[in-house]
Each structure stands twice: as structure tokens, then as C-alpha cells.
Design an enzyme around this catalytic site. Structure first.
Site, PDB file in Angstrom:
ATOM      1  N   VAL A  46     -34.952  18.365   9.695  1.00 24.76           N
ATOM      2  CA  VAL A  46     -36.088  17.931   9.766  1.00 24.76           C
ATOM      3  C   VAL A  46     -36.783  17.548   8.298  1.00 24.76           C
ATOM      4  O   VAL A  46     -37.664  16.547   8.341  1.00 24.76           O
ATOM      5  CB  VAL A  46     -36.954  19.159  10.455  1.00 24.76           C
ATOM      6  CG1 VAL A  46     -38.368  19.016  10.364  1.00 24.76           C
ATOM      7  CG2 VAL A  46     -36.319  19.449  11.478  1.00 24.76           C
ATOM      8  N   CYS A  47     -36.273  18.004   7.230  1.00 29.25           N
ATOM      9  CA  CYS A  47     -37.107  17.720   5.940  1.00 29.25           C
ATOM     10  C   CYS A  47     -37.020  16.247   5.367  1.00 29.25           C
ATOM     11  O   CYS A  47     -38.049  15.760   5.019  1.00 29.25           O
ATOM     12  CB  CYS A  47     -36.187  18.500   4.946  1.00 29.25           C
ATOM     13  SG  CYS A  47     -36.047  20.344   4.949  1.00 29.25           S
ATOM     14  N   PRO A  48     -36.081  15.488   5.607  1.00 29.23           N
ATOM     15  CA  PRO A  48     -36.289  13.955   5.369  1.00 29.23           C
ATOM     16  C   PRO A  48     -36.961  13.398   6.046  1.00 29.23           C
ATOM     17  O   PRO A  48     -37.796  12.517   5.759  1.00 29.23           O
ATOM     18  CB  PRO A  48     -34.670  13.538   5.537  1.00 29.23           C
ATOM     19  CG  PRO A  48     -34.112  14.411   6.410  1.00 29.23           C
ATOM     20  CD  PRO A  48     -34.757  15.680   6.069  1.00 29.23           C
TER      21      PRO A  48
END
Length: 187
Positions: A46-48
């Protein structure tokens, strides 16, 4: 206790920005609007998508006078490696702060006890270094940069227009409210 209306605590860290390693501290944000965008870890899922979404809106944030500081407990070296390895992260032109000591994540109260990772936390900070907005989501819930932009514009409007407030779903240029005794019960 909420961090809203509290000052950013002193910190010092290394960041990756524009192909260089730079030192950042609370002095770096003095006199400008800032967003601290915490996320669990580089090279994840999810972070990118979140960092890429903020990168897509970075020019608009800069036009608003806002500087962005993404923060994870990875090192600034890891941030550079991720920037070099990922097409999505290669778009990031804002500061990518490494917080391996957990000082900043602890200061913003997003460090997960016993895990060494930060929660997904977004903090809007005014030019006086005071936190105006806090958003923290669970691991699997990604954030939306357009909503972040809306909240920044609302915070900037309220700061520039004492005595006015922005109602739900307020968008730039929309009507605001002036709280008063006459308004009580009329909304």
C-alpha cells in the site's frame, strides 16, 4: 491525548531528496506549511501507492506553499534504493526521511509498540510548527492525496480568516461559516 494544536517536537534526521542525502530538523519546517506523511515500510504494498499519489500532487502542494516529508523507520539509504528500484517511487521529489532511531515516529505518536514500524499517519503543520490536522489509518487502508489537499486548503483558509470555519465537504471557494449566537440551531 491528541496532538492537534501542539508544536512539533525537536528532531534531527537524514533524508533522501532530489538525488541527495540531506539533514532535516524542526528548523527545516519553520515558517512554512508542512505535511508529515508516515508509512510502515519501504518495498511494501500500500505504501508505494500512497507515496506515488502524493508525488502526483506534489506540484499543487508546492503552489500552496506546502513541503512534504514522508517518514518511515527505514534508513535514508533504503529510501534511495527504493527510489532507484521503483518507477512509482522514482516520481517522489519530496523529502523521504529515515527514522531508524524511531525519534520522529515516537514524537508523532505513530510508532507501533514492539514492531519498530510507523502507522499510516498524516499530519498537517502550520508555519508556526503547530499541528493542525491528524489522520491515522489502519495497515490496509490507503490514504487519498486529494482529501489531503482539501484539508490543507481548509486549514490555510481558517488560518487566514479568523472567525470563519469550513463546514463538512468544504471545497476551495465554497461558503464558510462564521460561528455566532445567531447561528446556533440554524444549521
Amino acid at each position: 491525548m491528541s496532538l492537534v494544536n501542539t508544536k512539533v517536537k525537536p528532531f534531527k534526521a537524514q533524508a533522501f531528496k532530489a538525488g541527495k542525502f540531506v539533514e532535516v530538523s524542526e528548523a527545516t519546517i519553520a515558517g512554512k506549511w508542512a505535511v508529515f506523511f508516515f508509512y510502515p515500510a519501504d518495498f511494501t504494498f500500500v505504501c508505494p501507492t500512497e507515496l506515488g499519489d502524493v508525488a502526483d500532487h506534489y506540484a499543487e502542494l508546492q503552489k500552496l506553499g506546502v513541503e512534504v516529508f514522508s517518514v518511515s523507520t527505514d534508513t535514508h539509504f533504503t529510501h534511495k534504493a527504493w527510489h532507484d528500484a521503483s518507477d512509482t517511487i522514482a516520481k517522489v521529489q519530496y523529502f523521504m526521511i529515515g527514522d531508524p532511531t524511531h525519534e520522529i515516529s515516537t514524537n508523532f505518536e505513530v510508532l507501533r509498540p514492539g514492531q519498530g514500524l510507523a502507522d499510516r499517519g498524516t499530519f498537517i503543520v502550520d508555519p508556526q510548527g503547530v499541528i493542525q490536522s491528524v489522520e491515522v489509518t489502519a495497515e490496509g487502508i490507503g490514504r487519498d492525496a486529494t482529501e489531503l489537499l482539501r484539508r490543507i486548503k481548509a486549514a490555510q483558509y481558517v488560518a487566514a480568516h479568523p472567525g470563519e470555519v469550513c463546514p463538512a465537504k468544504w471545497k476551495e471557494g465554497a461558503k464558510t461559516l462564521a460561528p455566532s449566537l445567531e447561528l446556533v440551531g440554524k444549521i
